[in-house]
Write an enzyme that holds these catalytic residues in place. Structure first.
Site, short mmCIF file in Angstrom:
data_model
loop_
_atom_site.label_atom_id
_atom_site.label_comp_id
_atom_site.label_asym_id
_atom_site.label_seq_id
_atom_site.Cartn_x
_atom_site.Cartn_y
_atom_site.Cartn_z
N TYR A 192 0.84 -1.20 0.00
CA TYR A 192 0.00 0.00 0.00
C TYR A 192 0.88 1.25 0.00
O TYR A 192 0.65 2.18 -0.79
CB TYR A 192 -0.91 0.00 1.23
N LYS A 196 1.02 4.38 -2.79
CA LYS A 196 0.71 5.76 -2.43
C LYS A 196 1.92 6.68 -2.66
O LYS A 196 1.75 7.87 -2.99
CB LYS A 196 0.25 5.83 -0.98
#
Length: 315
Positions: A192, A196
């Site tokens: 993740y 990002k």
């Protein structure tokens, strides 16, 4: 700055959004979370907004909910599954068959800490959805953004990437793992964080390359928001359920979380002097990680991404 953003004083309010009559916008993931109020507020200010989402039923439910309070808004559903680059290409083609202008692209949709799986093109699901899908969508729409900017007042055409402070909290210490972007030996949080980080790098890379074309960009960390984003945690492990319970009860509302995106997309205070800026909760100024500020890394990611699009036949 608090991670959640509850104690952060808002720099911006929806009443500060200028008149957007005549503008055309796309918001990915506009049916839920901070995407829904983002769509609603842009439309209420006069923009024609394409709500891009995977599910027609959920998208149309969101559109009807917004219209129930503001019947005059102009919101159009655009079918888009960011995890499938073929769907991304179809969505761009559908939009371009209907519109010749695009003033605002908000790459808002995302997933978080989901179990490992792969997209139809073989990317880890978070990398494919959060970054690769948005990269391709942006690439396919950049010519229209540029042509729109050439006929518009400076600062009218904008790209906003919704990132997260997870790009710093869960980074891989080396930036983007180009030798294994799927990070098969990593965990859901590190995957993740990498996706990002790529969102922040991408916004700045577009600013670098399209400043002379009057494209204004930003990336944002909306804060800890009570949205469906946390459902990935529950799917990954039942051990995360206490975290999602706490998050649900102390988080920002979606309306509060949308303020950063709306500021970056509309405010006269976001100017070319800060092109590619990163904003925190409630449109406050923030500083991304050192890796996110690394020009060499963002240039490498841009070249790598273009090569991937070429390899897959999307260039």
């Amino acid at each position: 700055m608090p991670v959640i953003g509850l104690l952060t004083k808002a720099r911006f309010d929806v009443k500060d959004i200028p008149d957007l009559t005549g503008r055309v916008a796309i918001v990915t993931g506009g049916n839920t979370g901070i995407g829904r109020p983002t769509v609603a507020e842009l439309a209420r200010k006069g923009a024609k907004v394409y709500l891009a989402a995977r599910s027609p039923d959920r998208a149309n439910e969101a559109i009807q909910a917004i219209k129930s309070t503001t019947p005059t808004v102009n919101i159009v559903y655009l079918q888009l599954d960011l995890s499938d680059l073929d769907s991304v290409k179809r969505a761009a083609e559908e939009f371009l068959s209907k519109e010749t202008q695009l003033h605002t692209l908000i790459n808002n949709a995302g997933i978080m800490a989901t179990p490992y799986s792969e997209t139809p093109q073989g990317y880890e699901i978070q990398w494919g959805t959060n970054y690769m899908g948005h990269f391709l969508l942006t690439q396919l729409l950049l010519p229209t953004l540029v042509s729109t900017a050439s006929a518009s007042a400076p600062g009218s055409v904008r790209l906003v990437n919704v990132s997260s402070n997870g790009h710093e909290l869960f980074d891989t210490k080396s930036g983007i793992n180009f030798s294994d972007v799927n990070m098969k030996n990593g965990g859901p949080w590190s995957r993740y964080g990498q996706s990002k980080l790529a969102n922040v790098l991408h916004a700045k890379a577009v600013a670098d390359r399209y400043r002379a074309k009057n494209i204004l960009t930003a990336s944002v960390h909306p804060g800890g928001v009570n949205t469906e984003l946390t459902r990935g945690l529950n799917e990954t492990s039942i051990l995360y359920r206490p975290i999602t319970w706490v998050t649900k009860n102390i988080s920002l509302t979606p309306d509060q979380g949308a303020l950063s995106s709306l500021f970056a997309a509309t405010s006269p205070e976001h100017t070319f002097e800060v092109n590619g800026e990163y904003y925190g909760p409630k449109a406050t100024k923030a500083v991304p990680s050192m890796l996110a500020r690394d020009k060499g890394l963002r240039d490498r990611l841009w070249v790598w991404s273009e090569e991937e699009m070429g390899r897959l036949g999307f260039a």
